[in-house]
Design a protein around this motif. Structure first.
Motif, short mmCIF file in Angstrom:
data_model
loop_
_atom_site.label_atom_id
_atom_site.label_comp_id
_atom_site.label_asym_id
_atom_site.label_seq_id
_atom_site.Cartn_x
_atom_site.Cartn_y
_atom_site.Cartn_z
N PHE A 1 -73.55 12.26 16.99
CA PHE A 1 -72.56 11.90 17.93
C PHE A 1 -72.42 10.03 17.55
N TYR A 2 -73.53 9.50 17.64
CA TYR A 2 -73.63 8.20 17.26
C TYR A 2 -73.11 7.69 15.84
N GLN A 3 -73.12 8.59 14.84
CA GLN A 3 -72.74 8.31 13.68
C GLN A 3 -71.46 8.61 13.20
N TYR A 4 -70.92 9.69 13.89
CA TYR A 4 -69.49 10.34 13.73
C TYR A 4 -68.48 9.59 14.38
N ILE A 5 -68.81 9.30 15.65
CA ILE A 5 -67.58 8.37 16.72
C ILE A 5 -67.35 6.87 15.90
N PRO A 6 -68.17 6.35 15.62
CA PRO A 6 -67.74 5.10 15.08
C PRO A 6 -67.06 5.16 13.65
N THR A 7 -67.36 6.17 12.79
CA THR A 7 -66.95 6.29 11.57
C THR A 7 -65.58 6.72 11.62
N HIS A 8 -65.16 7.40 12.60
CA HIS A 8 -63.88 8.17 12.57
C HIS A 8 -63.00 7.49 13.62
N PRO B 1 -73.91 -7.97 24.69
CA PRO B 1 -75.38 -7.66 24.77
C PRO B 1 -75.50 -6.81 26.11
N MET B 2 -74.55 -6.82 26.80
CA MET B 2 -74.96 -5.72 28.28
C MET B 2 -74.38 -4.58 28.08
N VAL B 3 -73.58 -4.15 27.06
CA VAL B 3 -72.91 -2.86 26.70
C VAL B 3 -73.50 -2.01 25.47
N ILE B 4 -73.47 -1.05 25.61
CA ILE B 4 -73.99 -0.06 24.32
C ILE B 4 -72.52 0.66 23.96
N PRO B 5 -72.22 0.06 22.98
CA PRO B 5 -70.60 0.39 22.40
C PRO B 5 -70.29 2.09 22.33
N VAL B 6 -71.30 2.83 21.92
CA VAL B 6 -71.00 3.96 21.90
C VAL B 6 -72.17 4.85 22.96
N TYR B 7 -71.53 5.61 24.04
CA TYR B 7 -72.59 6.34 24.88
C TYR B 7 -71.97 7.71 25.43
N LYS B 8 -72.83 8.56 25.98
CA LYS B 8 -72.44 9.66 26.53
C LYS B 8 -72.14 9.45 28.14
N ALA C 1 -67.87 7.91 25.01
CA ALA C 1 -67.10 6.77 25.18
C ALA C 1 -67.41 5.94 24.03
N LEU C 2 -66.21 4.97 23.50
CA LEU C 2 -66.39 4.07 22.71
C LEU C 2 -65.66 2.94 22.97
N CYS C 3 -66.36 1.83 23.06
CA CYS C 3 -66.00 0.37 23.19
C CYS C 3 -66.04 -0.80 22.03
N ILE C 4 -64.59 -0.94 21.74
CA ILE C 4 -64.38 -1.71 20.40
C ILE C 4 -63.52 -2.97 20.77
N GLN C 5 -63.60 -4.03 19.98
CA GLN C 5 -62.84 -5.21 19.96
C GLN C 5 -62.21 -5.54 18.61
N SER D 1 -74.76 -6.40 20.71
CA SER D 1 -75.32 -5.74 21.73
C SER D 1 -76.94 -5.57 21.49
N VAL D 2 -77.58 -6.27 22.70
CA VAL D 2 -78.86 -6.13 22.74
C VAL D 2 -79.45 -4.76 23.16
N SER D 3 -78.62 -4.13 24.06
CA SER D 3 -78.90 -2.55 24.28
C SER D 3 -79.18 -1.78 23.03
N GLN D 4 -78.14 -1.97 22.12
CA GLN D 4 -78.04 -1.29 21.08
C GLN D 4 -79.14 -1.45 20.18
N TYR D 5 -79.33 -2.71 20.05
CA TYR D 5 -80.83 -2.94 19.24
C TYR D 5 -81.86 -2.23 19.84
N ILE D 6 -81.96 -2.17 21.09
CA ILE D 6 -83.12 -1.77 21.57
C ILE D 6 -83.15 -0.09 21.45
N MET D 7 -81.89 0.28 21.29
CA MET D 7 -81.97 1.71 21.27
C MET D 7 -82.46 2.12 19.78
#
Length: 316
Positions: A78-85, A97-104, A111-115, A160-166
């Motif tokens: 899911f983490y690979q498919y959603i941003p790609t498409h 840094p406070m938000v994970i851009p892709v999450y369940k 959910a997908l958060c983009i800018q 996103s620091v949270s994404q880096y941590i994950m």
């Protein structure tokens, strides 16, 4: 006995491959054995996707769509498919840094958060290092935590620091559960602090039946992948409300455990029993009637006579 290995809300069958070797009846002109292979394809499942777009002024716009993946797809897919498409031209994943851009969100929704991308006239943000404190909470492992300092090299402010941590801080053999910023520091000595929750092992599911009437909610838990069925039952028992007495815990054919309970007998009392055997702790919930407590003289005597493993004595 079968172990529960499927993930929560992924009800479809895993891809299974079975081979069978067919030998013809012996005769003068015998043929070589023929191997046939049959594959059962995983069913496709439709998921909902919530896309939040942040425009140049920071105002969000939320859109909804759907996508399809195999029902047995793991979270990495899911983490690979959603941003790609689903990231349109001119946009990128949200750098917050406070938000994970892709999450369940739930079993059927992601959910997908983009800018909007920075304009060409804007200069590229400078790269630097970013240091923060990280506490790792090991879920379902009694009183196990770890604290350390993490430094991100070539950090781009706003990412996103949270994404880096994950992606980089989950210990080997464990899976990511969640992450959040616990404290925002104001100087080098008072750094930002994050908490990372991880778990290890397999997931089990169970439903509660009160006087035979099912509670439709499916509960989940995690336990070591080598746990026996009895250990899974003990784990489930610790989560049953003290308002009920457990009649039985049984594994259903669909892999979901059935917990049969009745309203608690007021003459019974529940206790949490922790046994440290050879340095390994096990935790379970036990029920002792007031009559047994009286007959044995104390809860301690009852536990010693009924729960002390063979060949062991109490270490005072």
């Amino acid at each position: 006995m079968n172990k529960i290995s499927k993930r929560l809300f992924s009800i479809g069958l895993s891809v299974a491959t079975c081979s069978m070797l067919v030998y013809p009846v012996l005769a003068e002109d015998t043929e070589q054995p023929v191997t046939t292979q049959v594959e059962e394809q995983a069913t496709q499942k439709e998921y909902n996707l919530q896309i939040t777009k942040y425009n140049g002024d920071g105002s969000p716009v939320t859109e909804y769509t759907t996508f399809t993946l195999p029902s047995n797809a793991d979270e990495k897919e899911f983490y690979q498919y959603i941003p790609t498409h689903f990231i349109p031209d001119g946009y990128e994943m949200l750098r917050d840094p406070m938000v994970i851009p892709v999450y369940k969100i739930d079993e059927n929704t992601w959910a997908l958060c983009i800018q909007k991308k920075s304009t060409e006239e804007n200069t590229e943000p400078s790269q630097t290092t970013y240091t923060f404190n990280l506490t790792i909470e090991y879920m379902y492992e009694y009183n196990k935590t770890e604290s350390k300092t993490v430094t991100i090299q070539n950090y781009v402010p706003g990412t996103s620091v949270s994404q880096y941590i994950m992606d980089n801080c989950v210990p080997e053999g464990y899976k990511f559960d969640s992450c959040y910023c616990e404290h925002n520091g104001t100087n080098e000595e008072d750094r930002d602090s994050y908490v990372l929750y991880v778990y290890k092992g397999m997931m089990f599911q169970y439903q509660t039946y009160i006087d035979g009437k099912v509670d439709e909610t499916i509960q989940i838990g995690y336990i070591d992948h080598e746990a026996t069925d009895e250990e899974i039952k003990e784990k489930i028992a610790t989560n049953v409300s003290t308002e009920y007495d457990i009649v039985s815990i049984e594994e259903s054919t669909d892999g979901v455990w059935r917990v049969n309970v009745v309203p608690a007998n007021k003459d019974n009392e529940k206790f949490t029993l922790i046994i440290n055997k050879d340095g390994q702790e096990t935790k379970s919930t036990i029920t002792i009637s007031k009559k047994d407590q009286k007959d044995y003289g104390s809860v301690y005597r009852y536990i010693k006579d009924n729960y002390l493993p063979d060949g062991y004595h109490v270490d005072y």
